[in-house]
Design a protein around this motif. Structure first.
Motif, PDB file in Angstrom:
ATOM      1  N   CYS A 146       0.812  -1.211   0.000  1.00 34.15           N
ATOM      2  CA  CYS A 146       0.000   0.000   0.000  1.00 34.15           C
ATOM      3  C   CYS A 146       0.844   1.258   0.000  1.00 34.15           C
ATOM      4  CB  CYS A 146      -0.933  -0.003   1.214  1.00 34.15           C
ATOM      5  SG  CYS A 146      -2.313  -1.128   1.003  1.00 34.15           S
ATOM      6  N   GLY A 147       2.033   1.193  -0.597  1.00 35.50           N
ATOM      7  CA  GLY A 147       2.891   2.365  -0.631  1.00 35.50           C
ATOM      8  C   GLY A 147       2.729   3.189  -1.878  1.00 35.50           C
ATOM      9  N   GLY A 148       1.799   2.801  -2.752  1.00 38.25           N
ATOM     10  CA  GLY A 148       1.535   3.595  -3.939  1.00 38.25           C
ATOM     11  C   GLY A 148       2.295   3.148  -5.166  1.00 38.25           C
ATOM     12  N   ASP A 149       3.073   2.064  -5.066  1.00 37.57           N
ATOM     13  CA  ASP A 149       3.807   1.545  -6.225  1.00 37.57           C
ATOM     14  C   ASP A 149       2.913   0.578  -6.972  1.00 37.57           C
ATOM     15  OD1 ASP A 149       5.488   0.430  -8.053  1.00 37.57           O
ATOM     16  OD2 ASP A 149       7.073  -0.100  -6.619  1.00 37.57           O
ATOM     17  N   ASP A 150       2.377   1.005  -8.114  1.00 37.06           N
ATOM     18  CA  ASP A 150       1.431   0.178  -8.847  1.00 37.06           C
ATOM     19  C   ASP A 150       2.054  -1.101  -9.360  1.00 37.06           C
ATOM     20  OD1 ASP A 150      -0.540   2.014  -8.447  1.00 37.06           O
ATOM     21  OD2 ASP A 150      -0.169   3.096 -10.330  1.00 37.06           O
ATOM     22  N   GLU A 151       3.389  -1.119  -9.529  1.00 35.24           N
ATOM     23  CA  GLU A 151       4.017  -2.317 -10.076  1.00 35.24           C
ATOM     24  C   GLU A 151       4.247  -3.364  -8.995  1.00 35.24           C
ATOM     25  OE1 GLU A 151       7.526  -1.275 -12.103  1.00 35.24           O
ATOM     26  OE2 GLU A 151       6.536  -0.071 -13.633  1.00 35.24           O
ATOM     27  N   ALA A 152       4.259  -2.949  -7.725  1.00 38.91           N
ATOM     28  CA  ALA A 152       4.526  -3.891  -6.634  1.00 38.91           C
ATOM     29  C   ALA A 152       3.213  -4.471  -6.149  1.00 38.91           C
ATOM     30  CB  ALA A 152       5.265  -3.200  -5.492  1.00 38.91           C
ATOM     31  N   SER A 153       2.591  -5.339  -6.956  1.00 39.43           N
ATOM     32  CA  SER A 153       1.259  -5.812  -6.636  1.00 39.43           C
ATOM     33  C   SER A 153       1.182  -7.309  -6.395  1.00 39.43           C
ATOM     34  CB  SER A 153       0.292  -5.446  -7.769  1.00 39.43           C
ATOM     35  OG  SER A 153       0.703  -6.037  -8.974  1.00 39.43           O
ATOM     36  N   SER A 154       2.233  -8.053  -6.678  1.00 43.82           N
ATOM     37  CA  SER A 154       2.176  -9.491  -6.504  1.00 43.82           C
ATOM     38  C   SER A 154       2.319  -9.838  -5.030  1.00 43.82           C
ATOM     39  CB  SER A 154       3.273 -10.176  -7.318  1.00 43.82           C
ATOM     40  OG  SER A 154       4.541  -9.735  -6.907  1.00 43.82           O
ATOM     41  N   GLY A 155       1.652 -10.926  -4.621  1.00 40.04           N
ATOM     42  CA  GLY A 155       1.698 -11.330  -3.221  1.00 40.04           C
ATOM     43  C   GLY A 155       2.509 -12.590  -3.037  1.00 40.04           C
ATOM     44  N   PHE A 156       2.547 -13.059  -1.795  1.00 37.88           N
ATOM     45  CA  PHE A 156       3.251 -14.293  -1.487  1.00 37.88           C
ATOM     46  C   PHE A 156       2.599 -14.933  -0.281  1.00 37.88           C
ATOM     47  CE2 PHE A 156       5.250 -10.781   0.655  1.00 37.88           C
ATOM     48  CZ  PHE A 156       5.490 -11.233   1.944  1.00 37.88           C
ATOM     49  N   ALA A 157       2.726 -16.238  -0.179  1.00 41.67           N
ATOM     50  CA  ALA A 157       2.049 -16.980   0.878  1.00 41.67           C
ATOM     51  C   ALA A 157       3.044 -17.710   1.761  1.00 41.67           C
ATOM     52  CB  ALA A 157       1.079 -18.000   0.280  1.00 41.67           C
ATOM     53  N   GLN A 158       2.606 -17.946   2.987  1.00 38.96           N
ATOM     54  CA  GLN A 158       3.324 -18.880   3.827  1.00 38.96           C
ATOM     55  C   GLN A 158       3.107 -20.277   3.252  1.00 38.96           C
ATOM     56  OE1 GLN A 158       1.490 -18.208   7.637  1.00 38.96           O
ATOM     57  NE2 GLN A 158       3.072 -16.776   8.279  1.00 38.96           N
ATOM     58  N   ALA A 159       3.904 -21.243   3.695  1.00 41.85           N
ATOM     59  CA  ALA A 159       3.720 -22.613   3.233  1.00 41.85           C
ATOM     60  C   ALA A 159       2.305 -23.070   3.562  1.00 41.85           C
ATOM     61  CB  ALA A 159       4.745 -23.528   3.905  1.00 41.85           C
ATOM     62  N   VAL A 160       1.711 -23.812   2.640  1.00 44.94           N
ATOM     63  CA  VAL A 160       0.377 -24.355   2.869  1.00 44.94           C
ATOM     64  C   VAL A 160       0.507 -25.557   3.793  1.00 44.94           C
ATOM     65  CG1 VAL A 160      -1.632 -25.411   1.787  1.00 44.94           C
ATOM     66  CG2 VAL A 160      -0.432 -23.548   0.635  1.00 44.94           C
ATOM     67  N   ASP A 161      -0.133 -25.466   4.948  1.00 46.80           N
ATOM     68  CA  ASP A 161       0.007 -26.524   5.950  1.00 46.80           C
ATOM     69  C   ASP A 161      -0.848 -27.736   5.594  1.00 46.80           C
ATOM     70  OD1 ASP A 161       1.780 -25.135   7.532  1.00 46.80           O
ATOM     71  OD2 ASP A 161       0.215 -24.221   8.760  1.00 46.80           O
ATOM     72  N   ALA A 162      -0.295 -28.929   5.810  1.00 42.75           N
ATOM     73  CA  ALA A 162      -1.073 -30.149   5.690  1.00 42.75           C
ATOM     74  C   ALA A 162      -2.129 -30.149   6.794  1.00 42.75           C
ATOM     75  CB  ALA A 162      -0.159 -31.367   5.837  1.00 42.75           C
ATOM     76  N   PRO A 163      -3.253 -30.832   6.585  1.00 39.56           N
ATOM     77  CA  PRO A 163      -4.317 -30.819   7.598  1.00 39.56           C
ATOM     78  C   PRO A 163      -3.836 -31.156   9.006  1.00 39.56           C
ATOM     79  CG  PRO A 163      -5.136 -31.796   5.590  1.00 39.56           C
ATOM     80  CD  PRO A 163      -3.658 -31.547   5.366  1.00 39.56           C
ATOM     81  N   SER A 164      -2.911 -32.102   9.120  1.00 38.55           N
ATOM     82  CA  SER A 164      -2.452 -32.500  10.455  1.00 38.55           C
ATOM     83  C   SER A 164      -1.599 -31.441  11.136  1.00 38.55           C
ATOM     84  CB  SER A 164      -1.654 -33.808  10.359  1.00 38.55           C
ATOM     85  OG  SER A 164      -0.523 -33.634   9.508  1.00 38.55           O
ATOM     86  N   ASP A 165      -1.107 -30.462  10.374  1.00 40.48           N
ATOM     87  CA  ASP A 165      -0.225 -29.433  10.934  1.00 40.48           C
ATOM     88  C   ASP A 165      -0.927 -28.093  11.142  1.00 40.48           C
ATOM     89  OD1 ASP A 165       1.932 -31.198  10.884  1.00 40.48           O
ATOM     90  OD2 ASP A 165       2.455 -30.646   8.822  1.00 40.48           O
ATOM     91  N   ARG A 166      -2.172 -27.999  10.762  1.00 37.37           N
ATOM     92  CA  ARG A 166      -2.860 -26.708  10.841  1.00 37.37           C
ATOM     93  C   ARG A 166      -3.216 -26.339  12.282  1.00 37.37           C
ATOM     94  NH1 ARG A 166      -6.910 -28.067   5.756  1.00 37.37           N
ATOM     95  NH2 ARG A 166      -5.237 -28.154   4.180  1.00 37.37           N
ATOM     96  N   ARG A 167      -3.124 -25.055  12.576  1.00 34.06           N
ATOM     97  CA  ARG A 167      -3.497 -24.547  13.900  1.00 34.06           C
ATOM     98  C   ARG A 167      -4.868 -23.897  13.826  1.00 34.06           C
ATOM     99  NH1 ARG A 167      -2.900 -19.057  13.642  1.00 34.06           N
ATOM    100  NH2 ARG A 167      -1.565 -18.247  11.966  1.00 34.06           N
ATOM    101  N   ASP A 168      -5.529 -23.862  14.966  1.00 34.01           N
ATOM    102  CA  ASP A 168      -6.834 -23.211  14.998  1.00 34.01           C
ATOM    103  C   ASP A 168      -6.688 -21.735  14.672  1.00 34.01           C
ATOM    104  OD1 ASP A 168      -8.072 -25.563  15.730  1.00 34.01           O
ATOM    105  OD2 ASP A 168      -8.058 -25.111  17.876  1.00 34.01           O
ATOM    106  N   ALA A 169      -7.620 -21.209  13.914  1.00 32.47           N
ATOM    107  CA  ALA A 169      -7.612 -19.780  13.606  1.00 32.47           C
ATOM    108  C   ALA A 169      -7.867 -18.988  14.890  1.00 32.47           C
ATOM    109  CB  ALA A 169      -8.680 -19.455  12.575  1.00 32.47           C
TER     110      ALA A 169
END
Length: 202
Positions: free
Chosen positions: A40-63
């Protein structure tokens, strides 16, 4: 995104020394600033995101618990009311450029993938501005407001936009930092509805 926690050979957490913890803290602070500027700094080109590793069901924590006023004034919104349904929890603000850019993808996804609930939480935003934003874009999904950002902080929100994917059991699958696309949303939806293993493009 915060640095990954170091671990031992068998997965146990490794405790850093005080100097190391200070170093990690500085690195985390720099990364947080980078996320805020890119998102949100106003740079229109800096728009791509990134994710944390997708956790397997057995490793997921409660929201974390979430209880925020609905934007339409009809009471509080909680994650518990969506129990049994996967949730795309999007943190946004009317003043955030990438939030505006990604919203059409969220709207399209909400309309075409009803098996996944989309919820938007406006953070650090004037409710009147949030309502105007929602009306302008004709947002169909549930909206709420977190004026001080305290609820958002529970979900590691330090810049906007941030999207948290929650499975039907109320556990965090992954957190996406920055603008999210329809393709990414579909990949996450496939994971939480069919157990697919596709990874979003980063």
């Amino acid at each position: 995104m915060a640095p990954a926690r170091p671990s031992g050979s068998h997965g146990e957490a490794v405790l850093a020394s005080k100097p190391m913890r200070r170093t990690f803290g500085l690195i985390a602070a720099v990364l947080v600033v980078a996320v805020v500027v890119a998102a949100c700094g106003g740079d229109d080109e800096a728009s791509s995101g990134f994710a944390q590793a997708v956790d397997a069901p057995s490793d997921r924590r409660d929201a974390p618990e979430l209880s925020v006023p609905r934007l339409d004034g009809s009471g509080d919104l909680t994650l518990e009311e969506f129990a049994g349904t996967p949730v795309v929890l999007n943190f946004w603000a009317s003043w955030c450029g990438p939030c505006r850019t990604e919203t059409p993808a969220l709207i399209e996804f909400a309309n075409e993938r009803p098996e996944v609930k989309v919820v938007g939480v406006a953070v650090d935003d004037d409710p009147d501005d949030s309502r105007r934003f929602a009306e302008e874009l004709d947002i169909p999904y549930d909206l709420a407001t977190d004026r001080q950002g305290g609820q958002a902080a529970r979900f590691q929100v330090q810049g906007l936009p941030v999207t948290v994917i929650v499975d039907a059991d109320g556990r965090v699958v992954t957190t996406w930092f920055g603008e999210i696309t329809r393709e990414d949303l579909d990949l996450f939806a496939d994971q939480v509805t069919t157990g697919g293993s596709g990874q979003p493009q980063q």
